[in-house]
Write a protein that holds these residues in place. Structure first.
Motif, PDB file in Angstrom:
ATOM      1  N   ASN A  81       1.097   2.362  14.493  1.00 27.11           N
ATOM      2  CA  ASN A  81       0.770   1.156  13.721  1.00 27.11           C
ATOM      3  C   ASN A  81       2.041   0.589  13.098  1.00 27.11           C
ATOM      4  O   ASN A  81       2.402   0.954  11.976  1.00 27.11           O
ATOM      5  CB  ASN A  81      -0.269   1.453  12.649  1.00 27.11           C
ATOM      6  N   ARG A  82       2.697  -0.300  13.801  1.00 27.04           N
ATOM      7  CA  ARG A  82       3.945  -0.894  13.320  1.00 27.04           C
ATOM      8  C   ARG A  82       3.719  -1.793  12.102  1.00 27.04           C
ATOM      9  O   ARG A  82       4.648  -2.124  11.395  1.00 27.04           O
ATOM     10  CB  ARG A  82       4.597  -1.701  14.448  1.00 27.04           C
ATOM     11  N   TYR A  83       2.473  -2.216  11.882  1.00 16.14           N
ATOM     12  CA  TYR A  83       2.146  -3.159  10.815  1.00 16.14           C
ATOM     13  C   TYR A  83       1.609  -2.490   9.550  1.00 16.14           C
ATOM     14  O   TYR A  83       1.252  -3.178   8.606  1.00 16.14           O
ATOM     15  CB  TYR A  83       1.111  -4.166  11.313  1.00 16.14           C
ATOM     16  N   VAL A  84       1.536  -1.171   9.529  1.00 15.87           N
ATOM     17  CA  VAL A  84       0.972  -0.493   8.365  1.00 15.87           C
ATOM     18  C   VAL A  84       1.787  -0.864   7.115  1.00 15.87           C
ATOM     19  O   VAL A  84       3.022  -0.828   7.134  1.00 15.87           O
ATOM     20  CB  VAL A  84       0.919   1.038   8.571  1.00 15.87           C
ATOM     21  N   PRO A  85       1.115  -1.267   6.033  1.00 13.39           N
ATOM     22  CA  PRO A  85       1.848  -1.575   4.800  1.00 13.39           C
ATOM     23  C   PRO A  85       2.477  -0.309   4.222  1.00 13.39           C
ATOM     24  O   PRO A  85       1.837   0.751   4.199  1.00 13.39           O
ATOM     25  CB  PRO A  85       0.771  -2.117   3.863  1.00 13.39           C
ATOM     26  N   ILE A  86       3.719  -0.430   3.767  1.00 15.87           N
ATOM     27  CA  ILE A  86       4.452   0.720   3.243  1.00 15.87           C
ATOM     28  C   ILE A  86       5.026   0.386   1.871  1.00 15.87           C
ATOM     29  O   ILE A  86       5.694  -0.637   1.699  1.00 15.87           O
ATOM     30  CB  ILE A  86       5.596   1.132   4.195  1.00 15.87           C
ATOM     31  N   ILE A  87       4.771   1.291   0.921  1.00 14.72           N
ATOM     32  CA  ILE A  87       5.345   1.199  -0.420  1.00 14.72           C
ATOM     33  C   ILE A  87       6.400   2.295  -0.530  1.00 14.72           C
ATOM     34  O   ILE A  87       6.112   3.467  -0.278  1.00 14.72           O
ATOM     35  CB  ILE A  87       4.276   1.399  -1.512  1.00 14.72           C
ATOM     36  N   MET A  88       7.614   1.915  -0.893  1.00 12.83           N
ATOM     37  CA  MET A  88       8.711   2.865  -1.058  1.00 12.83           C
ATOM     38  C   MET A  88       8.795   3.272  -2.530  1.00 12.83           C
ATOM     39  O   MET A  88       8.851   2.410  -3.407  1.00 12.83           O
ATOM     40  CB  MET A  88      10.030   2.216  -0.636  1.00 12.83           C
ATOM     41  N   LEU A  89       8.792   4.579  -2.791  1.00 16.61           N
ATOM     42  CA  LEU A  89       8.997   5.110  -4.138  1.00 16.61           C
ATOM     43  C   LEU A  89      10.381   5.735  -4.207  1.00 16.61           C
ATOM     44  O   LEU A  89      10.793   6.414  -3.263  1.00 16.61           O
ATOM     45  CB  LEU A  89       7.982   6.214  -4.448  1.00 16.61           C
ATOM     46  N   GLY A 105      12.069  -2.556   6.393  1.00 13.83           N
ATOM     47  CA  GLY A 105      10.728  -3.033   6.690  1.00 13.83           C
ATOM     48  C   GLY A 105       9.671  -2.587   5.703  1.00 13.83           C
ATOM     49  O   GLY A 105       8.484  -2.631   6.006  1.00 13.83           O
ATOM     50  N   THR A 106      10.089  -2.167   4.506  1.00 12.81           N
ATOM     51  CA  THR A 106       9.099  -1.789   3.493  1.00 12.81           C
ATOM     52  C   THR A 106       8.412  -3.043   2.953  1.00 12.81           C
ATOM     53  O   THR A 106       9.005  -4.108   2.919  1.00 12.81           O
ATOM     54  CB  THR A 106       9.741  -0.975   2.351  1.00 12.81           C
ATOM     55  N   ASN A 107       7.169  -2.904   2.569  1.00 11.92           N
ATOM     56  CA  ASN A 107       6.437  -4.028   1.991  1.00 11.92           C
ATOM     57  C   ASN A 107       6.705  -4.164   0.503  1.00 11.92           C
ATOM     58  O   ASN A 107       6.854  -5.267   0.000  1.00 11.92           O
ATOM     59  CB  ASN A 107       4.932  -3.855   2.201  1.00 11.92           C
ATOM     60  N   GLU A 108       6.725  -3.037  -0.196  1.00 13.00           N
ATOM     61  CA  GLU A 108       6.912  -3.040  -1.642  1.00 13.00           C
ATOM     62  C   GLU A 108       7.829  -1.897  -2.030  1.00 13.00           C
ATOM     63  O   GLU A 108       7.930  -0.888  -1.334  1.00 13.00           O
ATOM     64  CB  GLU A 108       5.564  -2.903  -2.375  1.00 13.00           C
ATOM     65  N   PHE A 109       8.476  -2.032  -3.194  1.00 15.29           N
ATOM     66  CA  PHE A 109       9.427  -1.052  -3.706  1.00 15.29           C
ATOM     67  C   PHE A 109       8.997  -0.701  -5.119  1.00 15.29           C
ATOM     68  O   PHE A 109       8.743  -1.591  -5.922  1.00 15.29           O
ATOM     69  CB  PHE A 109      10.829  -1.671  -3.705  1.00 15.29           C
ATOM     70  N   CYS A 110       8.905   0.581  -5.430  1.00 17.77           N
ATOM     71  CA  CYS A 110       8.409   1.028  -6.735  1.00 17.77           C
ATOM     72  C   CYS A 110       9.314   2.139  -7.263  1.00 17.77           C
ATOM     73  O   CYS A 110       9.589   3.108  -6.549  1.00 17.77           O
ATOM     74  CB  CYS A 110       6.979   1.537  -6.562  1.00 17.77           C
ATOM     75  N   CYS A 111       9.786   1.988  -8.486  1.00 14.62           N
ATOM     76  CA  CYS A 111      10.699   2.965  -9.073  1.00 14.62           C
ATOM     77  C   CYS A 111       9.954   4.102  -9.757  1.00 14.62           C
ATOM     78  O   CYS A 111       8.893   3.906 -10.330  1.00 14.62           O
ATOM     79  CB  CYS A 111      11.609   2.285 -10.091  1.00 14.62           C
ATOM     80  N   LYS A 112      10.546   5.279  -9.675  1.00 15.78           N
ATOM     81  CA  LYS A 112      10.053   6.441 -10.403  1.00 15.78           C
ATOM     82  C   LYS A 112      10.730   6.453 -11.774  1.00 15.78           C
ATOM     83  O   LYS A 112      11.861   6.009 -11.882  1.00 15.78           O
ATOM     84  CB  LYS A 112      10.396   7.734  -9.666  1.00 15.78           C
TER      85      LYS A 112
END
Length: 186
Positions: A81-89, A105-112
């Motif tokens: 699934n090349r289109y799967v949404p990905i959130i990077m932590l 190609g990440t959809n969203e970026f979230c900080c720890k």
């Protein structure tokens, strides 16, 4: 948040404690289908054999890091699934890391340290405002531009999803307005 009981999450992190924190937050949103992987290889295998709707991955992992994992998901010929949404932590929020994640190609970026409020905001953004996917010579992933400038009429103006880069349509929109009768938020 109602409506997430059918969403299948995959949490990828080499730290078991962090996986448990993210899973606890997701359960608080009403998610019930949460899978986990301890490294990118296991995660890629999960994506091939399980129907995953949203991936949440750590940036810094052994063997393949989060950026390499995302590039594998987006560009590998055997990606399920090349289109799967990905959130990077990540605990590292330097500009270079944010740009590297975005360019992978990440959809969203979230900080720890990740908060429930911030993770909720990222999940809602993915569900309610999916970005079109773009394919160029060196990039495949969600459009890195978040806003359409109606004044821009140049040659690189994007009109939205192209016919050959539309993801499958799934689920319904999650709204955040408790006063909206069609809202999924109680």
């Amino acid at each position: 948040m109602a409506g997430l009981e059918r969403v299948r999450f995959l949490v990828v992190d080499d730290n078991a404690h962090m996986i448990n924190i993210v899973k606890t937050i997701l359960r608080g949103f009403g998610a019930t289908q949460i899978f986990e992987a301890r490294d990118a290889t296991e995660a890629f295998h999960r994506l091939k054999h399980d129907s995953i709707d949203i991936v949440i991955t750590d940036y810094q992992m052994e063997v393949l890091d989060g950026v390499e994992f995302i590039k594998l998901v987006r560009n590998s010929s055997d990606s399920a699934n090349r289109y799967v949404p990905i959130i990077m932590l990540t605990a590292h929020s330097e500009r270079s890391r944010v740009l590297s994640a975005r360019d992978s190609g990440t959809n969203e970026f979230c900080c720890k340290p990740v908060t429930a409020q911030e993770l909720h905001r990222k999940v809602v953004a993915i569900v309610n405002h999916p970005r079109p996917f773009i394919k160029t010579g060196g990039y495949f992933g969600p459009d890195r531009r978040r806003k359409m400038d109606p004044k821009y009429m140049g040659p690189e103006r994007r009109e939205g999803w192209s016919e050959d880069h539309k993801p499958p349509v799934k689920g319904k929109k999650l709204t955040q307005d408790p006063h909206d009768p069609d809202s999924d938020v109680a």
